[in-house]
Enzyme design. Structure first.
Site, mmCIF file in Angstrom:
data_model
loop_
_atom_site.group_PDB
_atom_site.id
_atom_site.type_symbol
_atom_site.label_atom_id
_atom_site.label_comp_id
_atom_site.label_asym_id
_atom_site.label_seq_id
_atom_site.Cartn_x
_atom_site.Cartn_y
_atom_site.Cartn_z
ATOM 1 N N ARG A 98 36.277 45.581 40.599
ATOM 2 C CA ARG A 98 37.704 45.416 40.838
ATOM 3 C C ARG A 98 38.360 46.788 40.621
ATOM 4 N NH1 ARG A 98 42.475 43.359 37.068
ATOM 5 N NH2 ARG A 98 44.063 43.447 38.679
ATOM 6 N N HIS A 187 47.818 42.049 43.107
ATOM 7 C CA HIS A 187 47.274 40.676 43.150
ATOM 8 C C HIS A 187 46.710 40.340 44.530
ATOM 9 C CE1 HIS A 187 50.240 39.209 39.791
ATOM 10 N NE2 HIS A 187 49.064 39.508 39.275
ATOM 11 N N ARG A 248 57.616 41.374 31.947
ATOM 12 C CA ARG A 248 58.207 42.349 32.874
ATOM 13 C C ARG A 248 59.522 41.819 33.444
ATOM 14 N NH1 ARG A 248 52.883 42.717 35.914
ATOM 15 N NH2 ARG A 248 51.609 44.126 34.672
ATOM 16 N N GLU A 391 39.304 35.474 41.595
ATOM 17 C CA GLU A 391 39.178 36.841 42.122
ATOM 18 C C GLU A 391 37.730 37.325 42.060
ATOM 19 O OE1 GLU A 391 42.488 37.361 39.512
ATOM 20 O OE2 GLU A 391 43.289 38.926 40.806
#
Ligand code: ADP
Length: 424
Positions: A98, A187, A248, A391
């Protein structure tokens, strides 16, 4: 042994952070995780490895000096005689890494060579916290397993299909041209996986299906996908833009930063505040965890309720904006810890979206739990689907595609093999 042509290929998926290394061994094309683990506190006094496979669990606690030692430890753990996952490292057929930032260079996953290493290095300035450990993982894995094909799978790649009107900011051109300031989006591997899976689940074809995908985890983003391609996404130059997230801020008026700098806050203070102290945590003053906020709101805490409402409102706003751009929406997907498990949040977000043809089946939505499935009414023009993201699996699929010709090639080989068997 599971490495023969006909039984499949074992793919090692690696996700290297600054002090951690996550790994998953996936058997392709069977899409089966054989076991996974995490190494934590690399470089600290006391490090650890925790690995799970079927009913086996392995925990090792020791000082782990650097990522090289971490990966050597992973090799030992996966081949452990009693608690291991495979018999020998030679059973690994390929490695997927990744990588957070592929800049504007990579629109898909790529087999790693020197030029890819150089590009990941070049994009460190765009992802200073993430690309360096990703790169270290690649370098160490290439040193330890030089004969294996290794593939980089970028978080940004899926969004490279965005048109310029979606990725350009309204800034003077020179900032785009000199500093590459534009929307990249993140993402991407998750949005790609869940949107493709949702299309499959609805028995549709990507070429005539439009999807809005909501990845609602600790970080979060919404993506508009037209006929299999990302055309806009809520995260921007960095993951700070877009929805309100765990800690965030998401979107805000950029003038707020100048206002605060005039009052003595440094840019470093502000970036830290926006990344770590804002969002659900900042608004509620309680927690960044949606479960805590749901509980506090139920007990009457006004700030928790307001934080939840702000969160749902911002996601709904993005869905509306993307619906306008897609013209016709076929599927709305929810994933990530909140999207997958939080039936209440799905209900809040979908409330008042009936005018877009989104009709949630409230009973089904509540009963779905965290499983994969459709949660809209049968008559709803837009199908609402819950898809647990994976993922690691998407990375393994990419490695299998690039290194071994993919799942369709496997099926062809199987057919040839079976025909050969019948003839002989
Ligand atoms: P990350 O982005 O770190 O991978 P996750 O995708 O695991 O995070 O999402 C974490 C979020 O999911 C947290 O806010 C957590 O509260 C939320 N979550 C997990 N389970 C539930 C649940 N049953 N209901 C609502 N929110 C949940």
């Amino acid at each position: 042994m599971v490495d023969s042509e006909d039984t499949g290929k074992v793919i090692l998926v690696l996700n290297c952070g600054s002090s951690s290394l996550k790994y998953d061994l996936i058997l392709m094309p069977h899409r089966k995780s054989l076991g996974k683990g995490i190494v934590e506190r690399i470089g600290e006094e006391k490090g650890s490895l925790e690995q799970k496979s079927d009913d086996k669990k392995l925990v090792i606690e020791q000082k782990i000096k650097d990522h090289r030692e971490a990966l050597e430890l992973v090799m030992r753990a996966i081949t452990d005689r009693d608690e291991g996952i495979i018999k020998d490292v030679s059973e690994i057929a390929g490695i997927g890494h990744r990588v957070v930032h592929g800049g504007d260079k990579y629109a898909s996953s790529v087999v790693i060579d020197e030029s890819v290493v150089a590009a990941i290095e070049e994009f460190i300035e765009l992802a200073p916290l993430h690309n360096p450990p990703n790169l270290t993982g690649i370098q160490v894995a290439r040193e330890l397993m030089p004969n294996l094909k290794q593939v980089a799978v970028f978080d940004t790649a899926f969004h490279q299909t965005m048109p310029s009107h979606a990725y350009l900011y309204g800034l003077p051109r020179k900032f785009y041209e000199e500093f590459k300031i534009r929307r990249y989006g993140f993402h991407g591997t998750s949005h790609r996986y869940v949107s493709a899976r949702a299309v499959e689940l609805c028995r549709r074809h990507p070429s005539n299906t439009n999807v809005i995908s909501c990845h609602l985890g600790n970080g979060g983003s919404v993506t508009a996908i037209a006929r299999g391609k990302s055309i806009d996404t809520s995260m921007g130059f960095t993951p700070l833009e877009g929805m309100i997230m765990g800690t965030r801020s998401g979107d805000l008026d950029p003038a707020i930063l100048g206002f605060l700098m005039d009052r003595g806050y440094s840019s470093k203070d502000l970036i830290k505040m926006l990344n770590k102290e804002s969002g659900l945590l900042g608004l509620s003053g309680i927690s960044n965890d949606m479960r805590d906020l749901e509980k506090a709101a139920e007990e009457g805490n006004h700030r928790a309720k307001e934080a939840i409402d702000c969160y749902a409102y911002r996601v709904r706003k993005y869905i509306g904006a993307y619906a306008a751009n897609l013209i016709k929406v076929d599927i709305l997907v929810f994933t990530g810890g909140i999207g997958q498990n939080g039936w209440r949040m799905r209900e809040r977000i979908c409330k008042r979206l009936e005018n877009l043809g989104i009709f949630l089946d409230h009973k089904l939505n509540k009963e779905m739990g965290s499983k994969e499935g459709i949660v809209s009414e049968a008559y709803s023009p837009v199908t609402v689907a819950v898809i647990p993201t994976n993922e690691e699996l998407q990375i393994a699929i990419d490695v299998y595609e690039l290194a071994f010709g993919g799942e369709s090639a496997f099926r062809r080989r199987q057919t040839d093999f079976n025909v050969g068997m019948k003839r002989s």
